[in-house]
Structure formats: C-alpha cells, structure tokens
Motif scaffolding. Sequence first.
Motif, PDB file in Angstrom:
ATOM      1  N   MET C   1       0.809  -1.209   0.000  1.00  0.00           N
ATOM      2  CA  MET C   1       0.000   0.000   0.000  1.00  0.00           C
ATOM      3  C   MET C   1       0.850   1.270   0.000  1.00  0.00           C
ATOM      4  O   MET C   1       0.351   2.368   0.208  1.00  0.00           O
ATOM      5  N   LEU C   2       2.131   1.132  -0.316  1.00  0.00           N
ATOM      6  CA  LEU C   2       3.015   2.286  -0.357  1.00  0.00           C
ATOM      7  C   LEU C   2       2.600   3.269  -1.438  1.00  0.00           C
ATOM      8  O   LEU C   2       2.296   2.873  -2.553  1.00  0.00           O
ATOM      9  N   GLY C   3       2.595   4.548  -1.066  1.00  0.00           N
ATOM     10  CA  GLY C   3       2.341   5.564  -2.089  1.00  0.00           C
ATOM     11  C   GLY C   3       0.876   5.745  -2.430  1.00  0.00           C
ATOM     12  O   GLY C   3       0.436   6.855  -2.660  1.00  0.00           O
ATOM     13  N   GLU C   4       0.107   4.696  -2.405  1.00  0.00           N
ATOM     14  CA  GLU C   4      -1.300   4.860  -2.798  1.00  0.00           C
ATOM     15  C   GLU C   4      -2.162   5.198  -1.583  1.00  0.00           C
ATOM     16  O   GLU C   4      -1.758   4.977  -0.444  1.00  0.00           O
ATOM     17  N   LYS C   5      -3.353   5.707  -1.887  1.00  0.00           N
ATOM     18  CA  LYS C   5      -4.239   6.090  -0.789  1.00  0.00           C
ATOM     19  C   LYS C   5      -5.130   4.922  -0.395  1.00  0.00           C
ATOM     20  O   LYS C   5      -5.658   4.215  -1.247  1.00  0.00           O
ATOM     21  N   VAL C   6      -5.242   4.710   0.934  1.00  0.00           N
ATOM     22  CA  VAL C   6      -6.137   3.667   1.428  1.00  0.00           C
ATOM     23  C   VAL C   6      -7.080   4.286   2.446  1.00  0.00           C
ATOM     24  O   VAL C   6      -6.738   5.262   3.118  1.00  0.00           O
ATOM     25  N   LEU C   7      -8.256   3.690   2.539  1.00  0.00           N
ATOM     26  CA  LEU C   7      -9.245   4.190   3.474  1.00  0.00           C
ATOM     27  C   LEU C   7      -9.001   3.508   4.815  1.00  0.00           C
ATOM     28  O   LEU C   7      -8.984   2.282   4.900  1.00  0.00           O
ATOM     29  N   MET C   8      -8.782   4.290   5.853  1.00  0.00           N
ATOM     30  CA  MET C   8      -8.501   3.698   7.160  1.00  0.00           C
ATOM     31  C   MET C   8      -9.158   4.483   8.280  1.00  0.00           C
ATOM     32  O   MET C   8      -9.325   5.695   8.201  1.00  0.00           O
ATOM     33  N   LYS C   9      -9.467   3.751   9.356  1.00  0.00           N
ATOM     34  CA  LYS C   9      -9.905   4.386  10.600  1.00  0.00           C
ATOM     35  C   LYS C   9      -8.699   5.016  11.278  1.00  0.00           C
ATOM     36  O   LYS C   9      -7.603   4.439  11.249  1.00  0.00           O
ATOM     37  N   GLY C  10      -8.918   6.136  11.945  1.00  0.00           N
ATOM     38  CA  GLY C  10      -7.812   6.833  12.599  1.00  0.00           C
ATOM     39  C   GLY C  10      -7.009   5.944  13.537  1.00  0.00           C
ATOM     40  O   GLY C  10      -5.774   5.933  13.504  1.00  0.00           O
ATOM     41  N   ASN C  11      -7.693   5.180  14.372  1.00  0.00           N
ATOM     42  CA  ASN C  11      -6.986   4.326  15.331  1.00  0.00           C
ATOM     43  C   ASN C  11      -6.096   3.319  14.624  1.00  0.00           C
ATOM     44  O   ASN C  11      -4.959   3.074  15.034  1.00  0.00           O
ATOM     45  N   GLU C  12      -6.611   2.740  13.542  1.00  0.00           N
ATOM     46  CA  GLU C  12      -5.821   1.755  12.804  1.00  0.00           C
ATOM     47  C   GLU C  12      -4.659   2.412  12.071  1.00  0.00           C
ATOM     48  O   GLU C  12      -3.571   1.832  11.968  1.00  0.00           O
ATOM     49  N   ALA C  13      -4.905   3.627  11.600  1.00  0.00           N
ATOM     50  CA  ALA C  13      -3.845   4.349  10.887  1.00  0.00           C
ATOM     51  C   ALA C  13      -2.652   4.605  11.806  1.00  0.00           C
ATOM     52  O   ALA C  13      -1.498   4.493  11.388  1.00  0.00           O
ATOM     53  N   ILE C  14      -2.934   4.901  13.082  1.00  0.00           N
ATOM     54  CA  ILE C  14      -1.836   5.085  14.039  1.00  0.00           C
ATOM     55  C   ILE C  14      -1.043   3.777  14.151  1.00  0.00           C
ATOM     56  O   ILE C  14       0.180   3.770  14.151  1.00  0.00           O
ATOM     57  N   GLY C  15      -1.768   2.668  14.218  1.00  0.00           N
ATOM     58  CA  GLY C  15      -1.110   1.362  14.325  1.00  0.00           C
ATOM     59  C   GLY C  15      -0.206   1.084  13.143  1.00  0.00           C
ATOM     60  O   GLY C  15       0.965   0.699  13.305  1.00  0.00           O
ATOM     61  N   GLU C  16      -0.720   1.320  11.939  1.00  0.00           N
ATOM     62  CA  GLU C  16       0.080   1.049  10.744  1.00  0.00           C
ATOM     63  C   GLU C  16       1.277   1.996  10.685  1.00  0.00           C
ATOM     64  O   GLU C  16       2.392   1.591  10.342  1.00  0.00           O
ATOM     65  N   ALA C  17       1.047   3.249  11.054  1.00  0.00           N
ATOM     66  CA  ALA C  17       2.149   4.219  11.041  1.00  0.00           C
ATOM     67  C   ALA C  17       3.244   3.816  12.027  1.00  0.00           C
ATOM     68  O   ALA C  17       4.435   3.953  11.736  1.00  0.00           O
ATOM     69  N   ALA C  18       2.824   3.288  13.177  1.00  0.00           N
ATOM     70  CA  ALA C  18       3.813   2.861  14.177  1.00  0.00           C
ATOM     71  C   ALA C  18       4.676   1.739  13.602  1.00  0.00           C
ATOM     72  O   ALA C  18       5.901   1.710  13.790  1.00  0.00           O
ATOM     73  N   ILE C  19       4.029   0.828  12.894  1.00  0.00           N
ATOM     74  CA  ILE C  19       4.787  -0.267  12.280  1.00  0.00           C
ATOM     75  C   ILE C  19       5.776   0.290  11.262  1.00  0.00           C
ATOM     76  O   ILE C  19       6.959  -0.073  11.256  1.00  0.00           O
ATOM     77  N   ARG C  20       5.312   1.223  10.428  1.00  0.00           N
ATOM     78  CA  ARG C  20       6.213   1.823   9.420  1.00  0.00           C
ATOM     79  C   ARG C  20       7.368   2.556  10.096  1.00  0.00           C
ATOM     80  O   ARG C  20       8.460   2.644   9.557  1.00  0.00           O
ATOM     81  N   ALA C  21       7.094   3.116  11.279  1.00  0.00           N
ATOM     82  CA  ALA C  21       8.127   3.884  11.982  1.00  0.00           C
ATOM     83  C   ALA C  21       9.110   2.972  12.720  1.00  0.00           C
ATOM     84  O   ALA C  21      10.030   3.444  13.367  1.00  0.00           O
ATOM     85  N   GLY C  22       8.898   1.673  12.648  1.00  0.00           N
ATOM     86  CA  GLY C  22       9.832   0.748  13.278  1.00  0.00           C
ATOM     87  C   GLY C  22       9.525   0.447  14.729  1.00  0.00           C
ATOM     88  O   GLY C  22      10.409   0.032  15.483  1.00  0.00           O
ATOM     89  N   CYS C  23       8.278   0.635  15.120  1.00  0.00           N
ATOM     90  CA  CYS C  23       7.898   0.285  16.490  1.00  0.00           C
ATOM     91  C   CYS C  23       8.036  -1.233  16.671  1.00  0.00           C
ATOM     92  O   CYS C  23       7.401  -2.009  15.971  1.00  0.00           O
ATOM     93  N   GLN C  24       8.871  -1.634  17.632  1.00  0.00           N
ATOM     94  CA  GLN C  24       9.154  -3.062  17.818  1.00  0.00           C
ATOM     95  C   GLN C  24       8.234  -3.720  18.829  1.00  0.00           C
ATOM     96  O   GLN C  24       8.035  -4.935  18.781  1.00  0.00           O
ATOM     97  N   LEU C  25       7.737  -2.938  19.774  1.00  0.00           N
ATOM     98  CA  LEU C  25       6.903  -3.517  20.825  1.00  0.00           C
ATOM     99  C   LEU C  25       5.738  -2.578  21.129  1.00  0.00           C
ATOM    100  O   LEU C  25       5.893  -1.354  21.133  1.00  0.00           O
ATOM    101  N   TYR C  26       4.607  -3.200  21.404  1.00  0.00           N
ATOM    102  CA  TYR C  26       3.415  -2.430  21.746  1.00  0.00           C
ATOM    103  C   TYR C  26       2.748  -3.121  22.930  1.00  0.00           C
ATOM    104  O   TYR C  26       2.515  -4.333  22.900  1.00  0.00           O
ATOM    105  N   PHE C  27       2.472  -2.362  23.979  1.00  0.00           N
ATOM    106  CA  PHE C  27       1.844  -2.898  25.191  1.00  0.00           C
ATOM    107  C   PHE C  27       0.611  -2.055  25.503  1.00  0.00           C
ATOM    108  O   PHE C  27       0.702  -0.828  25.507  1.00  0.00           O
ATOM    109  N   ALA C  28      -0.521  -2.683  25.768  1.00  0.00           N
ATOM    110  CA  ALA C  28      -1.696  -1.876  26.094  1.00  0.00           C
ATOM    111  C   ALA C  28      -2.775  -2.709  26.777  1.00  0.00           C
ATOM    112  O   ALA C  28      -2.669  -3.931  26.891  1.00  0.00           O
TER     113      ALA C  28
END
Lengths: 248, 67, 355
Positions: C1-28
């Motif tokens: 999905m690089l470069g192209e536009k996708v329809l996403m919920k805000g909460n999920e978009a944060i999750g995907e962005a974190a993965i792209r940013a190299g987030c290695q661990l998530y606790f919640a």
Amino acid sequence: MKVVFERPRALSDVTTHYCPGCTHGIIHRLVAEVIDELGILERTIGVAPVGCAVLAYNYLECDWQQAAHGRAPAVATGIKRALPDRVVFTYQGDGDLASIGTAEIVHAANRGERITVIYVNNAIYGMTGGQMAPTTLEGQVTATSPRGRDIKQAGHPMRMAEMLATLPGVSYLARVAVNKPANIMKAKKAIKQAFMVQIDDLGFGMVEILSTCPTNWGLQPAKAMEWVDEKMIPYYPLGEFKVPGEVK
Amino acid sequence: MPKVEFNVDRCKGCELCAVFCPQKIIKLSEGINKLGYHPATVKEMEKCTGCAICARVCPDCVIKVYK
Amino acid sequence: MLGEKVLMKGNEAIGEAAIRAGCQLYFAYPITPQSELPQYLARRMPEEGRVFLQAESEIAAINMVYGAAGTGARVMTSSSSPGISLKQEGISYIAGAELPCVIVNIVRGGPGLGGIQPAQSDYFQATKGGGHGDYRLIVLAPASVQEMVDLTILAFDLADQYRNPVMILGDGVLGQMMEPVEFKDFEPVKIPKPWATTGRKGREKNIINSLYLDPTKLEEHNWHLQAKYREIAEKEVRYDTYRSEDAEVLVVAYGITARIARTAVDMARAQGIAAGLLRPITLFPFPTEAIAQAAEGAKALLTVELSAGQMVEDVRLAVNGKRPVYFYGRTGGMMPTPEEICREIVKVAGKEVAE
Ligand SMILES: Cc1ncc(C[n+]2csc(CCOP(=O)(O)OP(=O)(O)O)c2C)c(N)n1
Ligand code: SF4
C-alpha cells in the motif's frame, strides 16, 4: 595455599548502604555468585525495586533498570520481550512484591514470563522505617501495628510462594532462608535453579528468601537470624513448591 | 595454614561471622574503622580451619579465605 | 500500500504508522474509544515478527514500555483518559529516566469514568506534566487521519532525538473516523542509543534510573531536563493557519475542533466577518510566539475546545492581556456544530469589532 572464598566478580567492590547485619547483603552476594558461575554477567539485566534494595544497581556489575514501586515484573517483561536472549531478573522486597506490586507479579508469573524473581521477605517495610508489610506476622509489632498485627483488622500474612505456585506459568518456585550457613547454601542452589529455568526457556522462576531487618525488628543481627528460625519459618515453611517438569 | 583476611574498612561490626565461626576465634577489635565500626578480627589464626563459614554469613563480603 | 491512498480508521492508521516507523513492541490494555488500535496491532505486530502484548493493566503496560524503551527499542502504548491517568506514575518515571516512547491518548469525556464520547479535557494532564515532578511530554495533536499517520511517525523520531516520551493527543472522532491516507516511503531515523541496557558486553554497565538521592544532583538533573524542554520549544513548534492573515477574530482550536472551526470561519467570512484560524499541532511546545504575533493584527481571539477551558489558559498567556481572549467549549462528549462556533465568532465580532 589457595583462595577458597572471595568476592564474586559480579559483586561491585563497594560499601553498601545496608544496615549492619542486614541479610540483603548476603542475598546480593549469592545472586552475584550464581551470575559468575553461569557466566552470564555480560548478558544479564537486573531490575531494582523501590525499597531498601533500590540501590542494588550500584552493587551488581550487570546492566540495571530501576523500577517504580512494585512494577519490576512489568519492567522486566518489557526488557525480556525486547531482548529474549538476555537474562532478566528482578530483586524485590515484600512491600514491593506482595503489596503494591501484586498484580504485576501474579500476571508475570501467570504469563510464564521468562524472568527470574528474587523476592526478599523480611516481614516489614525496611526503607520507610519499619511499617507493617503484608507479610508481617500475627502479633508482630511494627510502626503501623503498634499493638501487634491484628489479623481481624489487617488480614493474614501473605504466603506468596504458595499462592504463585498454583499458576501453570511458574516453572520453579522455592522458599529459602539466609539465616545460617546451611540455609545460605540451599538458598544459592535455589537462586541458581531460578536462573536456570529462564536460561532453559522453561518458564517463570522465583525464590522467596526469608531475610532479616535487624534495625526495624529491633534485634541484634545474630538474634534476628534466630528470629527467622523461631517465628518466620514456622509460618513460612522452606522448600521447593514447584520444580520444572511438574505438570499440574 | 588456612587463614582469613578482613577488608577492615568494609566491616560494619555486625558480629555474624563471630557468632557462626565454629572455632569461635573471631572477635570485634577495640579500634574503629573508616565507617565508624569496631571491625571483626582473628587473634589465634592458627586455629582457623578455612571452612569459610564466616565469609558466607558476612553480608558485606569483608572476608577472603585461604586454605 | 506504499504511495497509494487507502481508506482507514484513525486508530488503525496510528497502528500502521507505528509499524512503518519501526515500532518493535506495543503494550496496552483495552479501553473505548481506542480499542481498534490494539486490535489492529494484535494482528499486524506478529505478522511483522514484532511484539504485541495485552498487559494486565495500564500500569503494567506503561512499565513494560519503560523496560523495553530502556533496551533502546522503539515502543508504543495507547489508551484513553482513565487509562492514561493510571499510566501517569510510569510516564513520570519515563520522563525522569529520559526514555523515548510514544503514548497515544484517544481522549474521552471525564472526570472519573466519564463517558466514551470524544473530548479534549486531558489537555492539562498532557501538556503540564500529568504525573509528579517537573517534566514535559512532547504533545502532538492530529486533526485528520493522514495527520495521525504523519505525526505518529514524527513522534517516534522526536522521542529518540530528545530521549523524551511523546504523546499523540487524539479524540474519539478522529479515532473512529475513516479517511483516505497515504503511507509515504521513508527510512525511519536511526539514532544511536549507547545508554540502553542490553547487557554490558564490550562496555561499562548501563543503568536506567530516575533516582537522585543527592539534592544537588537532582537539581542538576532537573536543569538538564528544563534545558532540553527549552530546546524543544525553540525547534519543534508546529501549527497551521487558515485565513488568518487579515483576521480580526482569530479562532484558536486543535484536533477535531479545529476542523469544525474551519467551517465556522468560512461561514463567518460569508457574513462579512474577517475570521481566521490558528491550529496548534504541537500542544507542547505550544505555539506561543505565533499566537502572540497573530494577535497583534486581530481585535480578539476565541478559543474553542471540547472542554470547560484548558488550552485557553495558554492562549491567554501567549496574548498576555494585549487582546481579549474568549472561550467557547462543549464537554462530556458533546460536539459544537459549525453554526454554534460561527455564532460565537459573530458575538465576539459584535463586541470587539463593530465599534
Ligand atoms: C508509589 C510509592 N508508594 C510508596 C513509596 C514509599 N516506599 C518506599 S520503600 C517502601 C516499602 C519497601 O518495603 P519492602 O518492599 O518490604 O522492602 P525493604 O525496604 O523491606 O527491603 C515504601 C512503601 C514509594 N516510593 N512509592
Ligand atoms: S532497614 Fe532493614 S532491610 Fe533495610 S538495610 Fe536496614 S536492616 Fe536491611
């Protein structure tokens, strides 16, 4: 003539802040001896509690993180999940582990977190000046139980080892004491086991260590060692509560 | 001959070594160390068996044992 | 999905962005209205060979963040208001020990259990410290799903760069809202972390700590932190403006409220009122200078928030008495309509502009 006993390499060559005769020092040394024997100093990360052992990071030569009161098992979980091939241990008092940190210890144990917990039970809050702990014995006088612990009002002393041993995630769990030479030798064996189950990826390992607080018990160090035999061990029996391979 | 060596300035004078020494040869000395305690010492070293019990009960890792 | 536009919920978009940013661990720990984020990461993190762990509480989650951040890994946690309150102890320790991490707060109405509808009533908690001691988080306030992506990526970089916790302050509307987003191709910034506790092989031992028993040392540490916050204030202020150049009534609003206010500004303009908007993107550091400057040309300011009035205090400090600063707020999960805000603009204009 050869050296038959000397400071373990993992134990820092400094004077500790512990009171004279306090057995925190013995426990530190045993952990250091085990780290040396297992050759894991360079890949071990300790988590220091809030309590008299808060400065443990100055006394063992490994990497350390200092945790908020009771949260060491959660901090250790974060470290271990980030670095699964390192050895991670917490060092916690009974206020830290059995009072404010009960949720964190129970869930780390239940997840079978690959960490080692050194749980120092001295039946009192040492650092804050001798208040009642969840482990304080019935009738024991402390700064906040001036007429002795009344179980109707304050509940029963908590036996953490027995409680946690019921959890399937726990691989090794023992209660030991460091109040005399023979017990000290056994304590070291148990500490080693609790590290081994982590290294062998078997599960959560913990040793509850009955320790003294001569200062806040108001006893001479040698008398405090006897008090462990007379008062603590009858209520907190020594032994292994869970060993690897035991399936429940 | 077995012997023990005390790191005098680390001793807090808690006497656990003295209490647990099977030979009962450890005593607190008259003098005061840097920390302000009477440090443990051995007078009759020839009675030491090098069992290292004193060292094992010492909370401050003051004692080195030779045998 | 690089470069192209996708329809996403805000909460999920944060999750995907974190993965792209190299987030290695998530606790919640689950809480409405942010649960889509842990749910998304529960699936995505293992796919990427990374760590997702549902903690026993928010307290445990933030302390897991402490531990993992201390090893030098990129780490994130998320929650909503009551859960963020529980995390404050850990956040204070993280700020004290100078550990980089990202904390997402999808704010809901309070106090107490409050409600599950959107709010901005955690502004004070987010920007003034929140836990005990003199510390600051970097606080980023997205106003669109795309900005949730971009600011999440920025959050990880700022956290590493300044060794400071960064908070994404969103709200339930943004969290639930579906919008097209683009994930641009980029390399996460890599900042060396020689302080990390990874085992001491080949170096002296490292200690992650916030304890300074010697008051001179603790004061020194505090001055060091303050110097860092000043540097952040100098370099990292971000804000956006809309029709503000000739504005006589300057509306100040952030997050979802700024989007509603933007429509209200257009409505007011249509009625002949020179309205404009200034939208802080960083809430700490606050765009104090920008607001002070914009206020020079304006007759009055109007702060609009989903709270009883929190950011308005910072706006007043920025304006420093030179112009009147009005406030309009809704609380408890109630949202103002553009008409409502426009009415407020008209009222302010009537008082301050007419004569
Ligand atoms: C959140 C929080 N509550 C309370 C304290 C105060 N406090 C410091 S140490 C301590 C008790 C420690 O007792 P224990 O864990 O038994 O360790 P010991 O000192 O006996 O070794 C308390 C209550 C604190 N530092 N943080
Ligand atoms: S207060 Fe008690 S536990 Fe703490 S160092 Fe002194 S003797 Fe040990």
